[in-house]
Design an enzyme around this catalytic site. Structure first.
Site, PDB file in Angstrom:
ATOM      1  CD  GLN A  46      -1.760   9.916   3.771  1.00 42.55           C
ATOM      2  OE1 GLN A  46      -2.854   9.431   3.524  1.00 42.55           O
ATOM      3  NE2 GLN A  46      -0.939   9.363   4.634  1.00 42.55           N
ATOM      4  CG  ASN A  66       2.204  11.976   5.572  1.00 42.91           C
ATOM      5  OD1 ASN A  66       1.312  11.243   5.165  1.00 42.91           O
ATOM      6  ND2 ASN A  66       3.237  11.526   6.264  1.00 42.91           N
ATOM      7  CB  CYS A  75      -0.872   5.791   1.283  1.00 46.50           C
ATOM      8  SG  CYS A  75      -2.534   6.110   1.920  1.00 46.50           S
ATOM      9  CG  ASN A  77      -7.222   3.296   3.433  1.00 37.77           C
ATOM     10  OD1 ASN A  77      -7.816   2.254   3.186  1.00 37.77           O
ATOM     11  ND2 ASN A  77      -6.988   3.699   4.669  1.00 37.77           N
ATOM     12  CG  ASN A 159       3.957   2.808   5.241  1.00 38.90           C
ATOM     13  OD1 ASN A 159       3.750   1.596   5.285  1.00 38.90           O
ATOM     14  ND2 ASN A 159       2.962   3.670   5.286  1.00 38.90           N
ATOM     15  CD  GLU A 210      -2.367   7.179   8.101  1.00 45.54           C
ATOM     16  OE1 GLU A 210      -1.525   7.422   7.209  1.00 45.54           O
ATOM     17  OE2 GLU A 210      -3.564   6.989   7.868  1.00 45.54           O
ATOM     18  NE  ARG A 211       6.321   7.892   8.003  1.00 41.82           N
ATOM     19  CZ  ARG A 211       7.101   7.266   7.131  1.00 41.82           C
ATOM     20  NH1 ARG A 211       8.381   7.096   7.388  1.00 41.82           N
ATOM     21  NH2 ARG A 211       6.615   6.785   6.012  1.00 41.82           N
ATOM     22  CB  CYS A 219      -3.946   3.530   8.450  1.00 39.77           C
ATOM     23  SG  CYS A 219      -2.219   3.352   7.952  1.00 39.77           S
ATOM     24  N   GLY A 220      -4.610   1.799   5.414  1.00 41.19           N
ATOM     25  CA  GLY A 220      -4.502   0.509   4.742  1.00 41.19           C
ATOM     26  C   GLY A 220      -3.231  -0.240   5.087  1.00 41.19           C
TER      27      GLY A 220
END
Length: 276
Positions: A46, A66, A75, A77, A159, A210-211, A219-220
């Protein structure tokens, strides 16, 4: 246009972070895809952009793109990397930093050991707030995926996330089911797909598709959604170690109506410039 950036990562979930305050930055989906390309650009999951906030009593605006050029709401992280970045670039000296995202305001705390805790906010469970198409709120929902009925939990951490329990994340069909769940019509804004293995009441293993990015090393928000799911199902205590392919996070959630707190590292790899 030449842009200064930092390459950073949180447990291998990697980012190009750009200061949009001290330099003029005009990002387009095409430029974001170029930045994120691992062969022809810098390479990242990202792109993160620091901007002046629009709301009062907030320090920065935090935008997330993204690698396919789409902008997303949050997001986790990236939020930890964001906190370290704005301090390294001397945009602030604060250890408690409030930032606005498309998913709401979050609070970042840089600890003495340079680990970063992020108040990820209260999880949203109402289907229309995720968004997810369902008649009523439930802990689990049946989801028809290519003729196979999967039991999922649906959570928004700013999200959308769909989380399913698996016996072993190593053998979970992440690459096959992930994109089918991501693009399922019951998730009108698409969704991140989490595959959760419970190790004990205090520990889980997790993989996330992830999308807009595919499977990542960490992924946090996915870790937060997984712990919320496990807590709602009565499987987990309120503080959990989440093991992801890139490393571990600590996630705390007392229960409904409370914020989720995520704690983990953020690392600067290098600084650079690129012509876009």
């Amino acid at each position: 246009m030449r842009i200064r950036f930092s390459k950073m990562h949180g447990l291998g979930n990697d980012f190009v972070v750009i200061d949009g305050i001290s330099q003029t930055v005009r990002l387009t989906p095409e430029k974001i895809r170029k930045l994120a390309d691992r062969h022809f650009g810098v390479g990242c999951d990202q792109v993160l952009l620091v901007e002046i906030p629009e709301q009062p009593n907030v320090d920065f605006r935090y935008r997330i793109f993204n690698c396919d050029g789409s902008e997303v709401e949050n997001c986790g992280n990236g939020a930890r990397c964001f906190a370290v970045f704005v301090r390294e670039r001397r945009l602030t000296g604060k250890r408690v930093i409030r930032v606005e995202t498309a998913g709401g305001i979050i609070e970042l705390r840089v600890q003495d050991d340079e680990q970063v805790s992020v108040d990820m906010g209260v999880p949203r469970l109402l289907p229309e707030k995720i968004p997810f198409v369902a008649d009523q709120q439930a802990v689990t929902y049946p989801l028809d995926v290519a003729g196979q009925v999967c039991s999922i939990s649906a959570v928004s951490m700013g999200n959308p996330h769909a989380v399913m329990l698996v016996d072993d994340v190593k053998s979970a069909p992440v690459g096959q089911l992930g994109p089918l769940v991501e693009n399922h019509p019951r998730f009108p804004a698409r969704v991140n797909a989490g595959f959760l293995q419970v190790v004990s009441r205090d520990e889980i293993n997790l993989r996330v598709y992830e999308r807009g990015a595919g499977e990542t090393l960490a992924c946090g928000t996915g870790a937060c959604a997984a712990v919320v799911t496990g807590r709602l199902r009565g499987l987990l205590n309120d503080t959990v170690k989440v093991n992801l392919p890139g490393g571990s996070l600590r996630i705390s959630w007392p229960g409904e109506g409370h914020s989720v707190i995520m704690t983990g590292p953020a690392v600067t790899v290098f600084h650079g410039q690129i012509k876009l």
